[in-house]
Write an enzyme that holds these catalytic residues in place. Structure first.
Site, PDB file in Angstrom:
ATOM      1  N   LYS A   1       0.883  -1.187  -0.100  1.00  0.00           N
ATOM      2  CA  LYS A   1      -0.004  -0.140  -0.008  1.00  0.00           C
ATOM      3  C   LYS A   1       0.835   1.362  -0.105  1.00  0.00           C
ATOM      4  CE  LYS A   1       0.880   1.240   4.588  1.00  0.00           C
ATOM      5  NZ  LYS A   1       1.552   2.373   4.860  1.00  0.00           N
TER       6      LYS A   1
ATOM      7  N   GLY B   1       4.737  -6.443   5.692  1.00  0.00           N
ATOM      8  CA  GLY B   1       4.594  -7.545   6.818  1.00  0.00           C
ATOM      9  C   GLY B   1       3.031  -7.450   7.173  1.00  0.00           C
ATOM     10  N   SER B   2       2.481  -6.385   7.208  1.00  0.00           N
ATOM     11  CA  SER B   2       0.924  -6.235   7.455  1.00  0.00           C
ATOM     12  C   SER B   2       0.256  -7.161   6.472  1.00  0.00           C
ATOM     13  CB  SER B   2       0.403  -4.892   7.770  1.00  0.00           C
ATOM     14  OG  SER B   2       1.346  -4.353   8.636  1.00  0.00           O
TER      15      SER B   2
ATOM     16  N   ASP C   1      -2.119  -1.460  10.367  1.00  0.00           N
ATOM     17  CA  ASP C   1      -1.939  -1.570   8.941  1.00  0.00           C
ATOM     18  C   ASP C   1      -2.915  -2.835   8.307  1.00  0.00           C
ATOM     19  OD1 ASP C   1      -1.198   0.845   8.534  1.00  0.00           O
ATOM     20  OD2 ASP C   1       0.838   0.273   7.855  1.00  0.00           O
TER      21      ASP C   1
ATOM     22  N   GLY D   1       7.465   1.401   4.922  1.00  0.00           N
ATOM     23  CA  GLY D   1       6.245   2.234   4.936  1.00  0.00           C
ATOM     24  C   GLY D   1       5.245   1.784   3.915  1.00  0.00           C
ATOM     25  N   LEU D   2       5.635   0.458   3.369  1.00  0.00           N
ATOM     26  CA  LEU D   2       4.837  -0.113   2.324  1.00  0.00           C
ATOM     27  C   LEU D   2       3.767  -1.265   3.086  1.00  0.00           C
ATOM     28  CD1 LEU D   2       7.382  -0.238  -0.465  1.00  0.00           C
ATOM     29  CD2 LEU D   2       5.653   1.520  -0.244  1.00  0.00           C
TER      30      LEU D   2
HETATM   31  O1  C5P Z   1       0.352  -1.155  15.008  1.00  0.00           O
HETATM   32  P1  C5P Z   1       1.694  -1.296  14.702  1.00  0.00           P
HETATM   33  O2  C5P Z   1       2.139  -2.322  15.473  1.00  0.00           O
HETATM   34  O3  C5P Z   1       1.934  -1.262  13.180  1.00  0.00           O
HETATM   35  O4  C5P Z   1       2.310   0.106  15.095  1.00  0.00           O
HETATM   36  C1  C5P Z   1       3.811   0.001  15.689  1.00  0.00           C
HETATM   37  C2  C5P Z   1       4.030   1.269  16.387  1.00  0.00           C
HETATM   38  O5  C5P Z   1       3.877   2.464  15.752  1.00  0.00           O
HETATM   39  C3  C5P Z   1       3.096   1.257  17.539  1.00  0.00           C
HETATM   40  O6  C5P Z   1       3.823   0.506  18.825  1.00  0.00           O
HETATM   41  C4  C5P Z   1       3.110   2.773  18.018  1.00  0.00           C
HETATM   42  O7  C5P Z   1       4.125   3.114  18.794  1.00  0.00           O
HETATM   43  C5  C5P Z   1       3.147   3.429  16.546  1.00  0.00           C
HETATM   44  N1  C5P Z   1       1.864   3.834  16.277  1.00  0.00           N
HETATM   45  C6  C5P Z   1       1.188   4.956  16.553  1.00  0.00           C
HETATM   46  N2  C5P Z   1      -0.068   5.103  16.101  1.00  0.00           N
HETATM   47  C7  C5P Z   1      -0.669   4.536  15.042  1.00  0.00           C
HETATM   48  C8  C5P Z   1       0.125   3.499  14.613  1.00  0.00           C
HETATM   49  C9  C5P Z   1       1.346   3.011  14.992  1.00  0.00           C
HETATM   50  O8  C5P Z   1       1.771   5.631  17.562  1.00  0.00           O
HETATM   51  N3  C5P Z   1      -1.752   4.857  14.406  1.00  0.00           N
END
Ligand code: C5P
Length: 285
Positions: A11, A103-104, A137, A99-100
């Site tokens: 994405k 993994g998600s 994501d 940033g793509l």
């Molecule tokens: O949800 P994910 O594991 O991808 O997020 C990784 C880190 O990015 C989270 O632990 C958080 O610190 C930060 N994050 C955030 N706000 C979001 C998404 C991610 O602060 N909306």
């Protein structure tokens, strides 16, 4: 059915507004997701021994319980008390930690695939609940849509029904960014809030390329550049290429330029490839 081969797309975020910090430490966002035609391949095969195994030849991808596809399988296996295991083979093409959301996307594809392979028949609602526990994501990729607005952590998805197809030049500098660090460095006072996602979406709906290019927004940009100052140079280089607009995707370092058409994207790819690796001409998928 013993095995399934699925494509797992990447994405871009064409618009990413950081609204505020939440009591749980995450940030509320308003973001526009675009699914693009850059894919990993994910093959799932039933494993009667009960084990979950991950095979991937990319050096930066863990093949143990840290991998999100492993976590996805473990969640379902525990919840449904399943005896059977699964082998995943991941063919990586999406750059890692870029940033793509590679993994998600793999995690969402694993949930969708396991629901079929293990005959769980999960509803979208159930799949989304699992997706949310795996990462912010992941839910976007549960939907079969090219465009969506993400709110909350980016995990509340509203698909946008649009015919718009865009072309981009995508360049991923070899600098590792960690999403957590990028969000931690956000200065909420600096994030401008005047641009409205509705204005962006009106231009998107009209496929008004020059308006879309002018409205590209990523509130994480200043923290991305603060953590990796070299990225400014790469962005400046992309801006000299005469695209309609350049922006980071997600927490970077992937940079994309919006191009008028395929030919322009391919021409820019040829130029950038002389100097850099990880350059792609991509389109909405
Ligand atoms: O949800 P994910 O594991 O991808 O997020 C990784 C880190 O990015 C989270 O632990 C958080 O610190 C930060 N994050 C955030 N706000 C979001 C998404 C991610 O602060 N909306």
């Amino acid at each position: 059915m013993r095995s399934l081969s699925l494509r797992s797309p990447a994405k871009l975020n064409l618009f990413l507004q950081v609204v505020n910090k939440r009591p749980d430490g995450y940030h509320n966002l308003v973001t526009v997701f675009e699914r693009i035609d850059l894919f990993d391949d994910l093959k799932l095969t039933l494993n009667p021994s009960g084990d979950i195994r991950v095979f991937c030849d990319h050096p930066d991808v863990p093949t143990d319980s840290r991998n999100l596809v492993f976590k996805a399988a473990q969640l379902l296996k525990d919840d449904f008390a399943l005896q059977e295991g699964v082998d995943f083979v991941i063919k990586k093409r999406i750059p890692v930690a870029a940033g793509l959301a590679g993994g998600s996307s793999n995690a969402a594809t694993a949930l969708l695939g396991l629901s079929r392979l293990w005959k769980l028949d999960l509803t979208r609602r159930e799949l989304l609940a699992y997706a949310r526990t795996l990462g912010s994501d992941v839910p976007f990729f549960i939907y079969d849509c090219s465009w969506a607005i993400g709110t909350g952590r980016g995990d509340r998805i509203k698909p946008l029904i649009l015919d718009t197809k865009l072309r981009h030049i995508l360049f991923v500098p070899s600098i590792k960014m960690y999403t957590k660090e990028v969000f931690a460095a956000v200065n909420l006072e600096l994030t401008k809030t005047n641009d409205d996602v509705n204005i962006f979406n009106r231009s998107l709906k009209k496929s008004d390329i020059s308006a879309i290019g002018g409205l590209l927004r990523n509130d994480l940009e200043s923290s991305i550049i603060k953590l990796a100052p070299d990225l400014r140079k790469f962005k400046d280089h992309m801006m000299t290429l005469n695209t309609q607009g350049v922006s980071f995707s997600g927490s970077g370092p992937a940079l994309f330029g919006l191009t008028k058409n395929r030919q322009q994207a391919e021409e820019m790819k040829d130029i950038l490839q002389k100097q850099y690796s990880q350059v792609f001409a991509v389109r909405t998928f």
